[in-house]
Write a protein that holds these residues in place. Structure first.
Motif, mmCIF file in Angstrom:
data_model
loop_
_atom_site.group_PDB
_atom_site.id
_atom_site.type_symbol
_atom_site.label_atom_id
_atom_site.label_comp_id
_atom_site.label_asym_id
_atom_site.label_seq_id
_atom_site.Cartn_x
_atom_site.Cartn_y
_atom_site.Cartn_z
ATOM 1 N N LYS A 76 0.807 -1.225 0.000
ATOM 2 C CA LYS A 76 0.000 0.000 0.000
ATOM 3 C C LYS A 76 0.840 1.275 0.000
ATOM 4 O O LYS A 76 0.364 2.319 -0.447
ATOM 5 N N ILE A 77 2.053 1.220 0.539
ATOM 6 C CA ILE A 77 2.852 2.443 0.665
ATOM 7 C C ILE A 77 4.044 2.421 -0.296
ATOM 8 O O ILE A 77 4.191 3.295 -1.143
ATOM 9 N N ARG A 82 4.788 0.202 -2.717
ATOM 10 C CA ARG A 82 4.316 -0.122 -4.068
ATOM 11 C C ARG A 82 5.513 -0.372 -5.005
ATOM 12 O O ARG A 82 6.426 -1.105 -4.618
ATOM 13 N N PHE A 124 11.947 4.633 -0.454
ATOM 14 C CA PHE A 124 11.705 4.269 0.951
ATOM 15 C C PHE A 124 12.892 3.521 1.559
ATOM 16 O O PHE A 124 13.661 2.875 0.864
ATOM 17 N N THR A 167 2.563 -0.926 -10.468
ATOM 18 C CA THR A 167 1.253 -0.303 -10.322
ATOM 19 C C THR A 167 0.197 -1.027 -11.144
ATOM 20 O O THR A 167 -0.955 -1.111 -10.751
ATOM 21 N N SER A 180 -1.222 -4.059 -9.000
ATOM 22 C CA SER A 180 -2.015 -3.868 -7.792
ATOM 23 C C SER A 180 -2.856 -2.606 -7.926
ATOM 24 O O SER A 180 -2.433 -1.616 -8.501
ATOM 25 N N PRO A 181 -4.088 -2.645 -7.387
ATOM 26 C CA PRO A 181 -4.947 -1.454 -7.468
ATOM 27 C C PRO A 181 -4.304 -0.276 -6.733
ATOM 28 O O PRO A 181 -3.499 -0.478 -5.826
ATOM 29 N N VAL A 182 -4.654 0.937 -7.141
ATOM 30 C CA VAL A 182 -4.068 2.117 -6.501
ATOM 31 C C VAL A 182 -4.376 2.121 -5.008
ATOM 32 O O VAL A 182 -5.381 1.568 -4.567
ATOM 33 N N THR A 183 -3.491 2.737 -4.249
ATOM 34 C CA THR A 183 -3.707 2.906 -2.808
ATOM 35 C C THR A 183 -4.636 4.106 -2.601
ATOM 36 O O THR A 183 -4.324 5.214 -3.017
ATOM 37 N N ILE A 194 4.534 9.900 1.423
ATOM 38 C CA ILE A 194 3.878 8.669 0.964
ATOM 39 C C ILE A 194 3.792 8.628 -0.564
ATOM 40 O O ILE A 194 4.305 7.710 -1.193
ATOM 41 N N VAL A 195 3.136 9.608 -1.160
ATOM 42 C CA VAL A 195 2.956 9.602 -2.620
ATOM 43 C C VAL A 195 4.310 9.776 -3.314
ATOM 44 O O VAL A 195 4.618 9.067 -4.266
ATOM 45 N N GLY A 248 0.323 5.784 -8.420
ATOM 46 C CA GLY A 248 0.048 4.674 -7.495
ATOM 47 C C GLY A 248 -1.000 4.997 -6.446
ATOM 48 O O GLY A 248 -1.397 4.116 -5.681
ATOM 49 N N PHE A 249 -1.438 6.258 -6.423
ATOM 50 C CA PHE A 249 -2.309 6.681 -5.324
ATOM 51 C C PHE A 249 -3.551 7.418 -5.828
ATOM 52 O O PHE A 249 -3.534 8.030 -6.897
ATOM 53 N N ASP A 280 -7.753 2.556 1.972
ATOM 54 C CA ASP A 280 -6.646 1.779 2.531
ATOM 55 C C ASP A 280 -6.072 2.449 3.769
ATOM 56 O O ASP A 280 -5.480 1.783 4.625
ATOM 57 N N LEU A 281 -6.216 3.764 3.833
ATOM 58 C CA LEU A 281 -5.609 4.529 4.922
ATOM 59 C C LEU A 281 -6.382 5.829 5.094
ATOM 60 O O LEU A 281 -6.788 6.442 4.113
#
Lengths: 178, 178
Positions: A40-41, A43, A49, B3, B6-9, B41-42, B48-49, B129-130
């Motif tokens: 989720k983070i 990715r 990171f 990306t 997996s689905p976007v966060t 985060i982004v 991805g978000f 997700d958050l």
């Protein structure tokens, strides 16, 4: 907003061993929090990171941890300490190996003490951007008896904290197990 | 981990207006939480978000919100409601515009009600997700009087929650202001 302009996001994860399977296996909630962080983070942005894994070992105050062993010399106690340390390192190896496979930078280390207090002290020392903790997601009744590290850290850690609850399909028969 | 696999966060941010400058200005803690989300985060991974901005307006129960206006017909009240809505939209415009500049997908909407309860209901409905919340970082004494939305949501929202405290150099003279 590119990675070269801003320093990497440093995420600290406190991880512990499985209460059911013991070392070197990670607890269900530690693995869950780690997988959530990656999916989720982090990715696809591995270079943005750095993951910092802290494992806190609770000192065996009463010495009843290892009833079947015979302690005949100071050397035996030293060996026991070394063995504990080795077990902790095997736990961390799981997380570090996964990070290397994915290509995300990481560091890991062991501390002794009360997990909730050591985590908050390490946050103060390391100053991560975010602390991610797995949680068993216990109800209020169970929490009274087992205490929760995550609740304490949400209140006292000097950085943003996010708690990742175990998925219900991963919760063992006794929810205190992990 | 790419990306496409997996689905976007989906990150939900609850945002509110400045207590000092009023609409359309965002509160210091809302802006802080938003900037933290982008920077930490982004990062450079805009695709991805998806950011989901919720603004909860507290209904004006006693009608003393707008003392200088004259209400002579039902139409006047309707206009007042439209005006409140327009103010909320101007607040959201700030966040949506920034997202467009950066290239991160977003959605935003307004709800009426008690912020802490509406946020938890919207989390249940939207299942992000958050959830990221700005916080004034008040001490225990001040919290008794003003309550805190973030503390309630950390306990009750059905998704991971992270609270971003205001930087100390951004805290106004009266820390209850935001």
């Amino acid at each position: 907003m590119s990675t070269s302009e801003s320093p990497v996001t440093r995420i600290m994860l406190a991880v512990n061993e499985s209460t059911i399977r013991g070392y070197p296996h990670a607890s269900i909630s530690s693995r869950g929090a780690f997988e959530w962080t990656l999916q989720k983070i982090v990715r696809s942005n591995a270079s943005g990171f750095k993951l910092l894994f802290l494992h806190v070992q609770v000192p065996d105050e009463d010495g009843f941890d290892d009833m079947d062993s015979i302690y005949a010399s100071p050397e035996d106690f030293k060996n026991m300490k070394n063995r504990d340390r080795a077990r902790g390192l095997h736990l961390l190896e799981f997380f570090v190996t996964r990070c290397h496979e994915i290509g995300v930078a990481c560091e890991s280390w062991i501390k002794k003490g009360d997990p909730k207090e050591v985590i908050c002290l390490e946050v103060k020392r390391i100053q991560p951007d975010l602390l991610i903790l797995g949680s068993r997601g216990l109800g209020p009744f169970q929490r009274v008896f087992v205490g929760t590290v995550s609740e304490f850290c949400v209140k006292h850690a000097e950085c943003p904290v996010v708690t990742i609850k175990r998925r219900s399909d991963e919760t063992p028969q006794d929810p205190v197990d992990d």
